[in-house]
Design a protein around this motif. Sequence first.
Motif, mmCIF file in Angstrom:
data_model
loop_
_atom_site.group_PDB
_atom_site.id
_atom_site.type_symbol
_atom_site.label_atom_id
_atom_site.label_comp_id
_atom_site.label_asym_id
_atom_site.label_seq_id
_atom_site.Cartn_x
_atom_site.Cartn_y
_atom_site.Cartn_z
ATOM 1 N N ARG A 30 0.858 -1.187 0.000
ATOM 2 C CA ARG A 30 0.000 0.000 0.000
ATOM 3 C C ARG A 30 0.890 1.231 0.000
ATOM 4 O O ARG A 30 2.098 1.140 0.165
ATOM 5 N N GLU A 31 0.280 2.395 -0.156
ATOM 6 C CA GLU A 31 1.054 3.640 -0.162
ATOM 7 C C GLU A 31 1.849 3.819 1.121
ATOM 8 O O GLU A 31 2.953 4.353 1.100
ATOM 9 N N ASP A 32 1.291 3.360 2.238
ATOM 10 C CA ASP A 32 1.962 3.532 3.533
ATOM 11 C C ASP A 32 2.841 2.339 3.914
ATOM 12 O O ASP A 32 3.287 2.233 5.041
ATOM 13 N N GLY A 33 3.080 1.437 2.985
ATOM 14 C CA GLY A 33 3.978 0.316 3.241
ATOM 15 C C GLY A 33 3.311 -1.029 3.033
ATOM 16 O O GLY A 33 2.241 -1.138 2.439
ATOM 17 N N ILE A 34 3.944 -2.058 3.565
ATOM 18 C CA ILE A 34 3.433 -3.427 3.431
ATOM 19 C C ILE A 34 2.521 -3.705 4.623
ATOM 20 O O ILE A 34 2.916 -3.523 5.776
ATOM 21 N N VAL A 35 1.310 -4.158 4.328
ATOM 22 C CA VAL A 35 0.336 -4.430 5.385
ATOM 23 C C VAL A 35 -0.189 -5.859 5.258
ATOM 24 O O VAL A 35 -0.306 -6.397 4.157
ATOM 25 N N PRO A 36 -0.517 -6.488 6.404
ATOM 26 C CA PRO A 36 -1.048 -7.850 6.350
ATOM 27 C C PRO A 36 -2.501 -7.860 5.893
ATOM 28 O O PRO A 36 -3.287 -6.980 6.253
ATOM 29 N N ALA A 37 -2.846 -8.856 5.096
ATOM 30 C CA ALA A 37 -4.242 -9.114 4.751
ATOM 31 C C ALA A 37 -4.826 -9.949 5.887
ATOM 32 O O ALA A 37 -4.123 -10.325 6.824
ATOM 33 N N GLU A 38 -6.092 -10.273 5.793
ATOM 34 C CA GLU A 38 -6.729 -11.118 6.807
ATOM 35 C C GLU A 38 -6.107 -12.514 6.764
ATOM 36 O O GLU A 38 -6.049 -13.129 5.697
ATOM 37 N N PRO A 39 -5.625 -13.045 7.912
ATOM 38 C CA PRO A 39 -5.071 -14.401 7.905
ATOM 39 C C PRO A 39 -6.162 -15.423 7.623
ATOM 40 O O PRO A 39 -7.320 -15.232 7.987
ATOM 41 N N LYS A 40 -5.785 -16.502 6.974
ATOM 42 C CA LYS A 40 -6.734 -17.550 6.602
ATOM 43 C C LYS A 40 -6.341 -18.866 7.270
ATOM 44 O O LYS A 40 -5.210 -19.334 7.108
ATOM 45 N N ALA A 41 -7.271 -19.461 8.004
ATOM 46 C CA ALA A 41 -7.058 -20.783 8.596
ATOM 47 C C ALA A 41 -7.326 -21.840 7.532
ATOM 48 O O ALA A 41 -8.227 -21.681 6.707
ATOM 49 N N CYS A 42 -6.558 -22.912 7.557
ATOM 50 C CA CYS A 42 -6.716 -24.013 6.600
ATOM 51 C C CYS A 42 -6.860 -25.322 7.361
ATOM 52 O O CYS A 42 -6.348 -25.463 8.470
ATOM 53 N N PRO A 43 -7.527 -26.308 6.754
ATOM 54 C CA PRO A 43 -7.729 -27.587 7.441
ATOM 55 C C PRO A 43 -6.522 -28.530 7.418
ATOM 56 O O PRO A 43 -6.482 -29.489 8.179
ATOM 57 N N SER A 44 -5.534 -28.253 6.562
ATOM 58 C CA SER A 44 -4.384 -29.156 6.453
ATOM 59 C C SER A 44 -3.181 -28.425 5.889
ATOM 60 O O SER A 44 -3.303 -27.319 5.345
ATOM 61 N N ALA A 45 -2.018 -29.064 5.980
ATOM 62 C CA ALA A 45 -0.801 -28.495 5.399
ATOM 63 C C ALA A 45 -0.939 -28.385 3.885
ATOM 64 O O ALA A 45 -0.514 -27.393 3.285
ATOM 65 N N SER A 80 -3.648 -27.929 2.090
ATOM 66 C CA SER A 80 -4.508 -26.805 1.706
ATOM 67 C C SER A 80 -3.810 -25.472 1.978
ATOM 68 O O SER A 80 -4.002 -24.508 1.238
ATOM 69 N N ALA A 81 -2.975 -25.408 3.010
ATOM 70 C CA ALA A 81 -2.209 -24.186 3.282
ATOM 71 C C ALA A 81 -1.214 -23.923 2.150
ATOM 72 O O ALA A 81 -1.059 -22.790 1.696
ATOM 73 N N HIS A 82 -0.547 -24.981 1.678
ATOM 74 C CA HIS A 82 0.378 -24.847 0.545
ATOM 75 C C HIS A 82 -0.368 -24.352 -0.700
ATOM 76 O O HIS A 82 0.111 -23.455 -1.401
ATOM 77 N N ALA A 83 -1.520 -24.933 -0.967
ATOM 78 C CA ALA A 83 -2.291 -24.556 -2.157
ATOM 79 C C ALA A 83 -2.764 -23.108 -2.080
ATOM 80 O O ALA A 83 -2.637 -22.349 -3.044
ATOM 81 N N LEU A 84 -3.293 -22.710 -0.927
ATOM 82 C CA LEU A 84 -3.771 -21.335 -0.773
ATOM 83 C C LEU A 84 -2.615 -20.345 -0.866
ATOM 84 O O LEU A 84 -2.732 -19.297 -1.505
ATOM 85 N N ALA A 85 -1.489 -20.675 -0.264
ATOM 86 C CA ALA A 85 -0.316 -19.798 -0.344
ATOM 87 C C ALA A 85 0.112 -19.602 -1.796
ATOM 88 O O ALA A 85 0.451 -18.487 -2.205
ATOM 89 N N GLY A 86 0.068 -20.653 -2.577
ATOM 90 C CA GLY A 86 0.415 -20.549 -3.991
ATOM 91 C C GLY A 86 -0.530 -19.635 -4.753
ATOM 92 O O GLY A 86 -0.102 -18.839 -5.585
ATOM 93 N N GLN A 87 -1.808 -19.732 -4.456
ATOM 94 C CA GLN A 87 -2.797 -18.863 -5.108
ATOM 95 C C GLN A 87 -2.587 -17.405 -4.712
ATOM 96 O O GLN A 87 -2.583 -16.513 -5.565
ATOM 97 N N LEU A 88 -2.401 -17.164 -3.416
ATOM 98 C CA LEU A 88 -2.248 -15.786 -2.928
ATOM 99 C C LEU A 88 -0.936 -15.158 -3.393
ATOM 100 O O LEU A 88 -0.855 -13.945 -3.562
ATOM 101 N N ALA A 89 0.081 -15.983 -3.613
ATOM 102 C CA ALA A 89 1.384 -15.461 -4.049
ATOM 103 C C ALA A 89 1.297 -14.785 -5.418
ATOM 104 O O ALA A 89 2.108 -13.916 -5.731
ATOM 105 N N ARG A 90 0.301 -15.148 -6.209
ATOM 106 C CA ARG A 90 0.138 -14.533 -7.529
ATOM 107 C C ARG A 90 -0.379 -13.102 -7.456
ATOM 108 O O ARG A 90 -0.209 -12.336 -8.395
ATOM 109 N N THR A 91 -1.028 -12.742 -6.343
ATOM 110 C CA THR A 91 -1.667 -11.421 -6.253
ATOM 111 C C THR A 91 -1.199 -10.591 -5.061
ATOM 112 O O THR A 91 -1.717 -9.494 -4.837
ATOM 113 N N HIS A 92 -0.245 -11.089 -4.281
ATOM 114 C CA HIS A 92 0.233 -10.375 -3.103
ATOM 115 C C HIS A 92 1.756 -10.256 -3.147
ATOM 116 O O HIS A 92 2.423 -11.081 -3.754
#
Length: 84
Positions: free
Chosen positions: A15-30, A32-44
């Motif tokens: 953001r203009e004022d620096g790097i800010v955290p988005a809402e953390p996301k809980a996942c049911p397994s490792a 699914s966490a890997h998969a979600l991280a891969g998806q979010l890495a494309r846009t964050h």
Amino acid sequence: MPSHTLYVVQAFEQREDGIVPAEPKACPSAASAHALAGQLARTHIGVIAWSRTGDPELGDWGPPEILVRTGVIPDEFEAGGAVE
């Protein structure tokens, strides 16, 4: 109570004022966490996924285990999230 493992994915946005955290996301397994991280890495600017095992009733949690780390992660998030 038996131990429980949390899987969390935290993304970061530029953001203009620096790097800010988005809402953390809980996942049911490792996986699914890997998969979600891969998806979010494309846009964050950065993404970190971590797990932590412990007893939620006692509030006794072991150290975080980093599952995925990509891009720019602010120092205070480098070791994984805190569990209160």
